[in-house]
Design a protein around this motif. Structure first.
Motif, mmCIF file in Angstrom:
data_model
loop_
_atom_site.group_PDB
_atom_site.id
_atom_site.type_symbol
_atom_site.label_atom_id
_atom_site.label_comp_id
_atom_site.label_asym_id
_atom_site.label_seq_id
_atom_site.Cartn_x
_atom_site.Cartn_y
_atom_site.Cartn_z
ATOM 1 N N PHE A 132 0.167 -5.925 -5.682
ATOM 2 C CA PHE A 132 1.027 -5.076 -4.844
ATOM 3 C C PHE A 132 2.052 -4.409 -5.747
ATOM 4 C CE2 PHE A 132 4.612 -4.300 -1.851
ATOM 5 C CZ PHE A 132 3.945 -3.420 -1.006
ATOM 6 N N LEU B 164 12.060 -6.568 -5.260
ATOM 7 C CA LEU B 164 10.692 -7.092 -5.380
ATOM 8 C C LEU B 164 10.050 -6.679 -6.699
ATOM 9 C CD1 LEU B 164 8.441 -8.563 -3.643
ATOM 10 C CD2 LEU B 164 7.571 -6.259 -3.184
ATOM 11 N N ARG C 286 -1.386 -11.845 -7.426
ATOM 12 C CA ARG C 286 -0.574 -12.678 -6.533
ATOM 13 C C ARG C 286 -1.471 -13.428 -5.558
ATOM 14 N NH1 ARG C 286 1.926 -8.679 -1.729
ATOM 15 N NH2 ARG C 286 -0.116 -7.963 -1.061
ATOM 16 N N SER D 154 -2.925 -4.208 -1.028
ATOM 17 C CA SER D 154 -1.906 -4.474 -0.001
ATOM 18 C C SER D 154 -2.599 -5.193 1.149
ATOM 19 C CB SER D 154 -1.274 -3.175 0.528
ATOM 20 O OG SER D 154 -2.242 -2.443 1.260
ATOM 21 N N LEU D 155 -1.816 -5.896 1.949
ATOM 22 C CA LEU D 155 -2.393 -6.547 3.127
ATOM 23 C C LEU D 155 -2.854 -5.480 4.129
ATOM 24 C CD1 LEU D 155 -3.058 -9.242 4.448
ATOM 25 C CD2 LEU D 155 -0.677 -9.450 5.158
ATOM 26 N N GLN D 156 -2.192 -4.317 4.103
ATOM 27 C CA GLN D 156 -2.618 -3.217 4.972
ATOM 28 C C GLN D 156 -4.061 -2.818 4.647
ATOM 29 O OE1 GLN D 156 0.382 -3.570 3.553
ATOM 30 N NE2 GLN D 156 1.970 -2.375 4.564
ATOM 31 N N ASN E 251 2.269 -11.741 6.502
ATOM 32 C CA ASN E 251 2.091 -11.962 5.063
ATOM 33 C C ASN E 251 2.783 -13.282 4.710
ATOM 34 O OD1 ASN E 251 1.688 -11.694 2.364
ATOM 35 N ND2 ASN E 251 2.707 -9.712 2.141
ATOM 36 N N ILE F 114 2.041 -7.291 9.243
ATOM 37 C CA ILE F 114 1.206 -6.109 9.085
ATOM 38 C C ILE F 114 0.273 -6.043 10.298
ATOM 39 C CG2 ILE F 114 -0.379 -4.918 7.512
ATOM 40 C CD1 ILE F 114 2.414 -5.712 6.245
HETATM 41 O O1 LIG Z 1 0.688 -6.350 1.079
HETATM 42 C C1 LIG Z 1 1.923 -6.076 1.187
HETATM 43 N N1 LIG Z 1 2.288 -5.017 1.961
HETATM 44 C C2 LIG Z 1 3.604 -4.667 2.120
HETATM 45 O O2 LIG Z 1 3.934 -3.692 2.840
HETATM 46 C C3 LIG Z 1 4.558 -5.452 1.450
HETATM 47 N N2 LIG Z 1 5.926 -5.402 1.378
HETATM 48 C C4 LIG Z 1 6.323 -6.426 0.586
HETATM 49 O O3 LIG Z 1 7.519 -6.689 0.312
HETATM 50 N N3 LIG Z 1 5.252 -7.130 0.123
HETATM 51 C C5 LIG Z 1 4.139 -6.545 0.653
HETATM 52 N N4 LIG Z 1 2.822 -6.830 0.540
#
Ligand SMILES: O=c1[nH]c(=O)c2[nH]c(=O)[nH]c2[nH]1
Length: 304
Positions: free
Chosen positions: A166, A177, A183, A230-232, A258, A288
């Motif tokens: 990410f 962050l 990760r 990303s989790l999205q 998450n 998400i």
């Molecule tokens: O996969 C993620 N999507 C996010 O939008 C996000 N925002 C964050 O702080 N960590 C993550 N991880």
């Protein structure tokens, strides 16, 4: 100023029902939590005190238990359709029935003991341990014309210990962050999916249990096989994979918290943390959510 009675519904909620099949020494069980919500021509019940149009919630509860005996529970979806049709088709003032069902699954206990009570392959025919994993869910709505079935699951906890990055996100003066190139990705899946089935013109019902098994498998396989930025993005592949493989489903809604795993600073102890020791935070968490649906299908699964 006049007030208006808005949307209303009623019924017995959370009927906890266990149906045992004792047809052989290998018993089967169905363990459900069934909630009934009826609506229709109920203004008088609210406004005048006349209960002429009111089917008591007590009766709806009794019907749930009686139907478990009369019709059996092949699947939560089929049971819900039978109940919903019964309430609407047999009670003129009731125009819509919504049946929500949670299903808890039980696994068989195995034991090396070989006495007569046992039925082979070390399974005990009548002993079960509740499956600690996900709960299966379904919602059936019938309005006198068509049936809508939304099935789902919740509390399916999954983790990838690599193949997740990410980085490249917006940065402003509040950003702390660190970008992550390897990760842990973990989430507790809530999924709901809508069937194309409408129950009109004697349309055959899908095989609900088979469909559930396959949708669950595709969700898990997509989670495992997606190299995630990303989790999205993972959410999108999970939804897409279900639609690509299950023609009976036309919309998928996912809610993915998450479950953050933070690297612990081991420097104070003179140790290097080489992506091996994490603090698993249970809150707060990123949440998400998203729907993936077939083109041309108007999404109907409510946003929670
Ligand atoms: O996969 C993620 N999507 C996010 O939008 C996000 N925002 C964050 O702080 N960590 C993550 N991880």
């Amino acid at each position: 100023m006049a007030h208006v009675l808005g949307q209303n519904q009623y019924g017995k909620a959370e009927n906890r029902i266990v149906r045992v099949y004792r047809d052989s020494t290998r018993h089967e069980i169905k363990d459900l939590n069934v909630s009934v919500a009826l609506s229709g021509d109920l203004d008088d019940v609210h406004l005048t005190g006349s209960n002429a149009n009111c089917l008591p919630t007590d009766t709806t509860k009794n019907t749930v238990f009686a139907f478990a005996k009369e019709y059996g529970i092949e699947s939560a979806e089929q049971f819900g359709i039978t109940l919903a049709k019964h309430f609407v088709d047999n009670n003129e003032p009731i125009h819509r029935a919504r049946i929500r069902i949670e299903e808890y699954t039980w696994d068989r206990i195995k034991t090396p003991d070989n006495s007569a009570r046992f039925i082979g392959s070390e399974e005990v025919g009548h002993s079960f341990v509740r499956n600690g994993g996900e709960t299966r869910t379904s919602e059936i709505v019938y309005d006198g014309e068509s049936v809508q079935v939304i099935s789902g699951l919740k509390d399916l906890v999954v983790m990838n210990s690599t193949n997740s990055e990410f980085w490249g996100y917006i940065k402003d003066k509040y950003t702390t962050l660190q970008e992550a190139y390897d990760r842990i990705l973990a989430t507790q899946v809530t999924a709901r999916w809508k069937y194309g089935f409408t129950g009109k013109d004697d349309e055959a019902q899908p095989n609900w249990n088979r469909s559930y098994t396959h949708v669950r498998r595709h969700l898990l396989e997509a989670f495992a096989e997606t190299y995630s930025y990303s989790l999205q993005q993972t959410l999108h592949s999970m939804g897409t994979r279900v639609l690509n493989n299950r023609s009976e489903v036309d919309e998928v809604r996912l809610e993915l918290p998450n479950k953050h795993h933070f690297l612990v600073d081991l420097e104070p102890f003179g140790l290097k943390n080489d992506n091996e020791v994490y603090y698993a935070a249970d809150r707060m968490y990123g949440l998400i959510e998203g729907t993936v649906h077939r083109e041309g299908v108007v999404p109907v699964i409510p946003v929670a």
